[in-house]
Design a protein around this motif. Structure first.
Motif, PDB file in Angstrom:
ATOM      1  N   SER A 179       0.957  -1.158   0.008  1.00  0.00           N
ATOM      2  CA  SER A 179       0.098   0.055  -0.061  1.00  0.00           C
ATOM      3  C   SER A 179       0.878   1.412   0.093  1.00  0.00           C
ATOM      4  CB  SER A 179      -0.815  -0.011   1.209  1.00  0.00           C
ATOM      5  OG  SER A 179      -0.078   0.004   2.484  1.00  0.00           O
ATOM      6  N   ALA A 180       2.038   1.220  -0.530  1.00  0.00           N
ATOM      7  CA  ALA A 180       3.088   2.176  -0.432  1.00  0.00           C
ATOM      8  C   ALA A 180       2.556   3.600  -1.426  1.00  0.00           C
ATOM      9  CB  ALA A 180       4.619   1.763  -0.934  1.00  0.00           C
ATOM     10  N   PHE A 181       1.846   2.969  -2.362  1.00  0.00           N
ATOM     11  CA  PHE A 181       1.608   4.198  -3.607  1.00  0.00           C
ATOM     12  C   PHE A 181       0.098   4.374  -3.582  1.00  0.00           C
ATOM     13  CE2 PHE A 181       5.750   2.240  -4.575  1.00  0.00           C
ATOM     14  CZ  PHE A 181       6.427   3.437  -4.631  1.00  0.00           C
ATOM     15  N   VAL A 182      -0.664   3.353  -3.588  1.00  0.00           N
ATOM     16  CA  VAL A 182      -2.133   3.582  -3.498  1.00  0.00           C
ATOM     17  C   VAL A 182      -2.661   2.699  -2.380  1.00  0.00           C
ATOM     18  CG1 VAL A 182      -2.117   3.784  -6.198  1.00  0.00           C
ATOM     19  CG2 VAL A 182      -2.442   1.590  -5.107  1.00  0.00           C
ATOM     20  N   PRO A 183      -4.003   3.047  -2.123  1.00  0.00           N
ATOM     21  CA  PRO A 183      -4.638   2.355  -0.960  1.00  0.00           C
ATOM     22  C   PRO A 183      -4.826   0.966  -1.528  1.00  0.00           C
ATOM     23  CG  PRO A 183      -5.738   4.489  -1.367  1.00  0.00           C
ATOM     24  CD  PRO A 183      -4.592   4.510  -2.269  1.00  0.00           C
ATOM     25  N   LEU A 184      -5.273   0.239  -0.429  1.00  0.00           N
ATOM     26  CA  LEU A 184      -5.809  -1.213  -0.701  1.00  0.00           C
ATOM     27  C   LEU A 184      -7.037  -1.223  -1.343  1.00  0.00           C
ATOM     28  CD1 LEU A 184      -4.552  -2.916   2.607  1.00  0.00           C
ATOM     29  CD2 LEU A 184      -3.499  -3.193   0.452  1.00  0.00           C
ATOM     30  N   GLU A 185      -7.803  -0.315  -1.068  1.00  0.00           N
ATOM     31  CA  GLU A 185      -9.346  -0.321  -1.530  1.00  0.00           C
ATOM     32  C   GLU A 185      -9.071  -0.110  -2.979  1.00  0.00           C
ATOM     33  OE1 GLU A 185      -8.398   1.556   0.984  1.00  0.00           O
ATOM     34  OE2 GLU A 185      -9.010   0.216   2.598  1.00  0.00           O
ATOM     35  N   SER A 186      -8.328   0.730  -3.667  1.00  0.00           N
ATOM     36  CA  SER A 186      -8.189   0.750  -5.074  1.00  0.00           C
ATOM     37  C   SER A 186      -7.622  -0.222  -5.813  1.00  0.00           C
ATOM     38  CB  SER A 186      -7.220   2.248  -5.176  1.00  0.00           C
ATOM     39  OG  SER A 186      -6.250   2.046  -4.819  1.00  0.00           O
ATOM     40  N   MET A 187      -6.973  -1.370  -5.257  1.00  0.00           N
ATOM     41  CA  MET A 187      -6.489  -2.439  -5.929  1.00  0.00           C
ATOM     42  C   MET A 187      -7.442  -3.375  -6.399  1.00  0.00           C
ATOM     43  SD  MET A 187      -3.112  -3.029  -3.402  1.00  0.00           S
ATOM     44  CE  MET A 187      -2.075  -1.707  -3.109  1.00  0.00           C
ATOM     45  N   PRO A 188      -7.063  -4.132  -7.585  1.00  0.00           N
ATOM     46  CA  PRO A 188      -8.056  -5.188  -8.071  1.00  0.00           C
ATOM     47  C   PRO A 188      -8.413  -6.050  -6.911  1.00  0.00           C
ATOM     48  CG  PRO A 188      -6.497  -4.604  -9.558  1.00  0.00           C
ATOM     49  CD  PRO A 188      -6.107  -3.725  -8.378  1.00  0.00           C
ATOM     50  N   GLY A 189      -9.385  -6.898  -6.896  1.00  0.00           N
ATOM     51  CA  GLY A 189      -9.802  -7.902  -5.912  1.00  0.00           C
ATOM     52  C   GLY A 189      -8.948  -8.842  -5.835  1.00  0.00           C
ATOM     53  N   TRP A 190      -8.359  -9.313  -7.124  1.00  0.00           N
ATOM     54  CA  TRP A 190      -7.618 -10.571  -7.025  1.00  0.00           C
ATOM     55  C   TRP A 190      -6.085 -10.180  -6.563  1.00  0.00           C
ATOM     56  CZ3 TRP A 190      -3.317 -10.111  -9.958  1.00  0.00           C
ATOM     57  CH2 TRP A 190      -2.968  -9.102 -10.914  1.00  0.00           C
ATOM     58  N   PHE A 191      -5.815  -9.067  -6.604  1.00  0.00           N
ATOM     59  CA  PHE A 191      -4.562  -8.693  -6.170  1.00  0.00           C
ATOM     60  C   PHE A 191      -4.354  -8.210  -4.537  1.00  0.00           C
ATOM     61  CE2 PHE A 191      -1.070  -5.632  -5.737  1.00  0.00           C
ATOM     62  CZ  PHE A 191       0.024  -6.388  -6.115  1.00  0.00           C
ATOM     63  N   ARG A 192      -5.670  -7.628  -4.266  1.00  0.00           N
ATOM     64  CA  ARG A 192      -5.526  -7.210  -2.893  1.00  0.00           C
ATOM     65  C   ARG A 192      -4.867  -8.068  -1.830  1.00  0.00           C
ATOM     66  NH1 ARG A 192     -11.165  -4.799  -1.425  1.00  0.00           N
ATOM     67  NH2 ARG A 192     -10.666  -3.728  -3.484  1.00  0.00           N
ATOM     68  N   PRO A 193      -5.394  -9.234  -1.635  1.00  0.00           N
ATOM     69  CA  PRO A 193      -4.691 -10.214  -0.711  1.00  0.00           C
ATOM     70  C   PRO A 193      -3.274 -10.173  -0.827  1.00  0.00           C
ATOM     71  CG  PRO A 193      -6.358 -11.090  -1.698  1.00  0.00           C
ATOM     72  CD  PRO A 193      -6.254 -10.110  -2.531  1.00  0.00           C
ATOM     73  N   VAL A 194      -2.512  -9.947  -1.832  1.00  0.00           N
ATOM     74  CA  VAL A 194      -1.130 -10.213  -2.195  1.00  0.00           C
ATOM     75  C   VAL A 194      -0.573  -8.908  -1.361  1.00  0.00           C
ATOM     76  CG1 VAL A 194       0.643 -10.141  -3.605  1.00  0.00           C
ATOM     77  CG2 VAL A 194      -1.155 -11.395  -4.220  1.00  0.00           C
TER      78      VAL A 194
END
Length: 247
Positions: A179-194
């Protein structure tokens, strides 16, 4: 000894420092207006994104600096200096601990330099109390200690400097996938757990909360747990590799 080497041959340290500094300037001045649209009140304030970005960049700085530690350990192992140390009347553990202490000091110095650049371009932490600043510094040192033990293990396990640099590259890449560059909420669902279930994200969120007053939640405990686990793993791994009989 490693600090003297870093002073005499500063090119590697400077190269590792250039990455976080360039990313900081790139994301603030090139992507800042666009990226800040999803930060804070969404008004596109570049200073809001700068404040959001700096904690992640500081963690990235630590990860990058420890790569140099892995390379230094491998070079010493392959150039024969460790063999000389083994014949001297010194405690075996002092050699590895010396690497770790020197690397942690280098990490702290690197964080100070990158932090100075961030302050120069406008970063401010006006809401943090003295206790929160101490906690933030302690967290940075703890992360540096944990990653250094892992880097030393990677250096001891690598056959040459090139392999050590490649093996330690995840220490630089993982912050980019957090989450250094963008919030977790803005990430694709498949990538968020990573991004969510890796060591850098809770450390970044904790540092962000300490410096900016954002919600920390359980990120603080997760960050400390990750650091202690990685430090213990790196210590056992490094000690085992260093104490094995040379071939």
């Amino acid at each position: 000894r490693n600090l003297l080497h870093a002073r005499r041959y500063p090119s590697m340290t400077l190269n590792l420092l250039l990455t976080p500094v360039m990313l900081l300037l790139l994301f603030v001045y090139i992507f800042g207006d666009t990226m800040s649209a999803g930060i804070g009140d969404g008004a596109g304030d570049r200073s809001a994104y700068l404040a959001y970005l700096v904690p992640g960049i500081l963690m990235l700085t630590i990860g990058g600096t420890t790569i140099g530690s892995a390379v230094s350990v491998t070079m010493d192992m392959t150039e024969g200096i460790i063999a000389r140390f083994r014949t001297m009347a010194i405690h075996r553990g002092s050699v590895v601990i010396g690497y770790v202490v020197g690397s942690v000091i280098q990490c702290v110095m690197s964080v100070i330099l990158v932090g100075a650049v961030a302050v120069a371009i406008g970063f401010r932490s006006t809401n943090a109390t003295a206790l929160e600043w101490l906690a933030a510094i302690g967290l940075l040192v703890l992360v540096a200690l944990a990653l250094t033990w892992i880097a030393v293990g990677m250096g001891l396990a690598s056959p040459n400097a090139e392999a050590a640099s490649n093996n330690a590259m995840p220490l630089l890449l993982l912050p980019l996938l957090s989450s250094a560059f963008v919030p977790l909420e803005s990430m694709p669902g498949w990538f968020r757990p990573v991004a969510e279930y890796q060591p850098f994200t809770p450390a970044i969120e904790t540092l962000r909360g300490l410096l900016l007053g954002t919600e920390i939640g359980n990120a603080g405990w997760l960050a400390v747990t990750w650091c202690l686990a990685l430090a213990a793993l790196g210590y056992v791994w490094s000690r085992s590799l260093f104490n094995r009989d040379p071939k």
